[in-house]
Motif scaffolding. Structure first.
Motif, PDB file in Angstrom:
ATOM      1  N   VAL A  91       1.138  -1.036   0.335  1.00 47.18           N
ATOM      2  CA  VAL A  91      -0.175  -0.244   0.196  1.00 47.18           C
ATOM      3  C   VAL A  91       0.656   1.517  -0.425  1.00 47.18           C
ATOM      4  O   VAL A  91       1.299   1.521   0.993  1.00 47.18           O
ATOM      5  CB  VAL A  91      -0.901   0.162   0.817  1.00 47.18           C
ATOM      6  N   THR A  92       0.741   1.808  -1.110  1.00 50.88           N
ATOM      7  CA  THR A  92       1.527   3.606  -1.424  1.00 50.88           C
ATOM      8  C   THR A  92       1.127   4.136  -0.518  1.00 50.88           C
ATOM      9  O   THR A  92      -0.358   4.196  -1.224  1.00 50.88           O
ATOM     10  CB  THR A  92       2.514   3.320  -2.786  1.00 50.88           C
ATOM     11  N   LEU A  93       1.245   4.872   0.274  1.00 52.69           N
ATOM     12  CA  LEU A  93       0.195   6.005   0.789  1.00 52.69           C
ATOM     13  C   LEU A  93       1.095   6.963   0.649  1.00 52.69           C
ATOM     14  O   LEU A  93       1.856   7.781   1.218  1.00 52.69           O
ATOM     15  CB  LEU A  93      -0.481   5.836   2.293  1.00 52.69           C
ATOM     16  N   VAL A  94       0.518   8.844  -0.215  1.00 51.92           N
ATOM     17  CA  VAL A  94       0.721   9.640  -0.570  1.00 51.92           C
ATOM     18  C   VAL A  94       0.930  10.692   0.640  1.00 51.92           C
ATOM     19  O   VAL A  94      -0.876  11.109   1.093  1.00 51.92           O
ATOM     20  CB  VAL A  94       0.928  10.388  -1.794  1.00 51.92           C
ATOM     21  N   GLY A  95       1.677  11.158   1.224  1.00 52.26           N
ATOM     22  CA  GLY A  95       1.171  11.670   2.874  1.00 52.26           C
ATOM     23  C   GLY A  95       1.952  13.052   2.184  1.00 52.26           C
ATOM     24  O   GLY A  95       0.993  13.923   1.557  1.00 52.26           O
ATOM     25  N   HIS A  96       1.447  13.755   3.544  1.00 49.02           N
ATOM     26  CA  HIS A  96       2.158  15.056   3.437  1.00 49.02           C
ATOM     27  C   HIS A  96       3.058  16.316   3.990  1.00 49.02           C
ATOM     28  O   HIS A  96       3.197  15.216   4.575  1.00 49.02           O
ATOM     29  CB  HIS A  96       0.619  16.339   4.067  1.00 49.02           C
ATOM     30  N   ASP A  97       3.395  17.246   3.240  1.00 54.02           N
ATOM     31  CA  ASP A  97       4.217  17.632   4.259  1.00 54.02           C
ATOM     32  C   ASP A  97       5.030  17.996   5.656  1.00 54.02           C
ATOM     33  O   ASP A  97       5.609  17.845   6.512  1.00 54.02           O
ATOM     34  CB  ASP A  97       4.748  19.243   3.694  1.00 54.02           C
ATOM     35  N   ASP A  98       3.068  17.924   6.182  1.00 58.20           N
ATOM     36  CA  ASP A  98       3.224  17.747   8.184  1.00 58.20           C
ATOM     37  C   ASP A  98       2.712  16.225   8.647  1.00 58.20           C
ATOM     38  O   ASP A  98       2.508  16.136   9.401  1.00 58.20           O
ATOM     39  CB  ASP A  98       2.073  18.970   8.817  1.00 58.20           C
TER      40      ASP A  98
END
Length: 373
Positions: A91-98
Motif C-alpha cells: 500500500v503506497t500512501l501519499v502523505g503531506h508535508d506535515d
C-alpha cells in the motif's frame, strides 16, 4: 580527520543526543511499515543502512521467490528456501508535508527509513518480473491507481474490471449499508467535501476488491504467487484543503490506521498467514514529475515502443541495454563454443594420426574383401 562527540559526561546529555538522532532520522525520508510477514520471513530490526527506494521492488520480488537484481539492503534475510509467501500486498500512501506531526502508525512488525535514491518506487518492475518468470500463466495481480475522475483497477481478471471505477459511482456506494462509512469511524471527515470524499472513495474501492476476493476464493488457489498494489493519495488532498494540522487530517490518519490494520487482518485470513503486507508512506513530490499509469496487459504496446527505442538507439549510435539474463546466456554460449571447438580439435587430431594397422576398423573392412577375391 574524524570528529567525535563525547556523550559520556552526562546520562541526560546522552539521552538527549540519542533522541535527537532518532527524531532527525524519522523526519528524513519516507517510511516502510511491514504490517505482516510469515514466520519464515526474517527481518533485521536495525539494518546497517536505510532502505533504498530502488530496492523495494527487488525486496518484493525476492520475498515471492522471483528472480531480481541484487539488493544492497540487508534488512530482509532469505529465510526458508522451501517456503515463500503466497501473496504480497503493498500500500503506497501519499502523505503531506506535515506528516511528522500526525504520523501514520499502523500495527507493524518492523518499519524502516527509506532513502529516496529514485523519485518514486517503480512497482512496474515487480509486474515485469511476474511476466518474465511466469510466462504463459495468469497470476492474480491487482493494481489500484487514482486520478481526479476515476479510480482505475488494472488486472488480468475480469471480476475486478467490473467494479465501479468512476468517482460518482463510488460516492453512491458509500451511501450503502456495508460501506466504509458504516464500518469505520470517519471522525470530522465529511463526504460532501470533495477532498474528504476522494479519500473515502479510494478506501471503498479497496473494500470492493476485498469483497470480490472473499466471494471468489478459487482465485486464491492458483500455483503462482499473487501481487496487490494499492495507491492511496486522498490524505494529501485532505491536508491541502483543510491544512496539515487540522482535525480532518487527524481523523483521516486515525481512519487509515484502522483501515490498514483491518485490511492486513483480512489478507491474513484469506491466505492463512501466507501473505506479506507492506505500507509505504511517502511525502508528496512538488513539481511536474509524476508516475504514468500503465495497464498490466500492454505487452504489445511495450514491444512496439521497444522496437522504436532500439531504432532510435541505432540512429544515435548508442548501445542497447541488456537484461538480467544476459550474463548467463553469454557464458553458456561462450563456454559451449569453446568446449565444442576443443572437442572438434581432439577428434580431428586423433583421426589424422590414426594408424591403419591390423587393429583398425579400416583393416578389418578391407581385409575381408581381399580374402574373398
Amino acid at each position: 580527520m574524524a570528529h567525535l562527540i563525547d556523550i559520556s559526561a552526562s546520562p541526560v546529555s546522552a539521552t538527549m543526543f540519542l533522541l535527537l538522532v532518532v527524531c532527525c532520522s524519522q523526519a528524513m525520508g519516507d517510511l516502510l511499515h511491514i504490517t505482516h510477514a510469515p514466520g519464515y520471513m526474517k527481518f533485521v530490526q536495525h539494518p546497517i543502512k536505510d532502505l533504498p527506494a530502488s530496492d523495494i521492488p527487488k525486496m518484493i520480488s525476492h520475498s515471492l521467490g522471483l528472480p531480481s537484481g541484487e539488493m544492497s539492503w540487508n534488512g530482509m534475510l532469505q529465510g526458508s528456501l522451501f517456503k515463500r509467501p503466497k501473496a504480497n500486498v503493498i500500500v503506497t500512501l501519499v502523505g503531506h508535508d506535515d506528516m511528522d506531526k500526525t504520523p501514520l502508525n499502523p500495527k507493524s512488525l518492523a518499519k524502516y527509513i527509506v532513502h529516496n535514491d529514485v523519485p518514486f518506487v517503480d512497482i512496474e518492475q515487480v509486474t515485469h518480473n511476474f511476466k518474465r518468470t511466469l510466462f504463459g500463466s495468469t497470476p492474480l495481480m491487482v493494481e489500484l491507481l487514482a486520478d481526479n475522475a476515476n479510480i482505475d483497477v488494472k488486472s488480468w481478471h475480469e471480476i475486478f474490471k467490473k467494479l465501479p471505477s468512476t468517482r460518482q459511482k463510488l460516492n453512491d456506494r458509500l451511501l450503502e449499508n456495508n460501506s466504509v462509512l458504516n464500518q469505520f469511524d470517519i471522525g470530522t471527515l465529511n463526504i460532501s467535501h470533495s477532498a474528504d470524499a476522494a479519500l473515502l472513495e479510494e478506501l471503498q474501492m479497496i473494500r470492493n476488491i476485498m469483497e470480490k476476493l472473499k466471494s471468489n476464493p478459487g482465485y486464491l488457489k492458483s500455483k503462482t504467487p499473487d501481487f496487490y498494489s494499492f495507491t492511496i493519495s486522498g490524505l494529501k488532498d485532505v491536508a491541502q484543503h483543510h491544512g496539515g494540522e487540522s482535525s480532518q487530517v487527524a481523523s483521516a490518519t486515525k481512519l487509515l490506521n484502522e483501515f490498514i490494520d483491518k485490511m492486513t487482518s483480512e489478507f491474513r485470513q484469506l491466505y492463512k498467514d501466507g501473505v506479506m503486507v507492506e505500507v509505504l508512506v511517502t511525502k508528496p513530490i512538488h513539481g511536474v514529475l509524476v508516475r504514468k499509469a500503465r495497464s498490466l496487459m500492454e505487452a504489445d504496446t511495450q514491444n512496439t515502443a521497444t522496437v522504436s527505442q532500439v531504432s532510435a538507439w541505432k540512429k544515435a549510435n548508442i548501445a542497447a541495454s541488456y537484461g538480467d539474463e544476459y550474463p548467463a546466456i553469454f557464458n553458456i554460449i561462450l563456454w559451449g563454443m569453446i568446449i565444442l571447438a576443443v572437442a572438434l580439435f581432439i577428434i580431428s587430431h586423433g583421426i589424422w594420426n590414426m594408424d591403419p594397422g591390423r587393429d583398425s576398423v579400416i583393416y578389418r573392412m578391407t581385409s575381408q574383401r581381399l580374402k574373398k577375391e
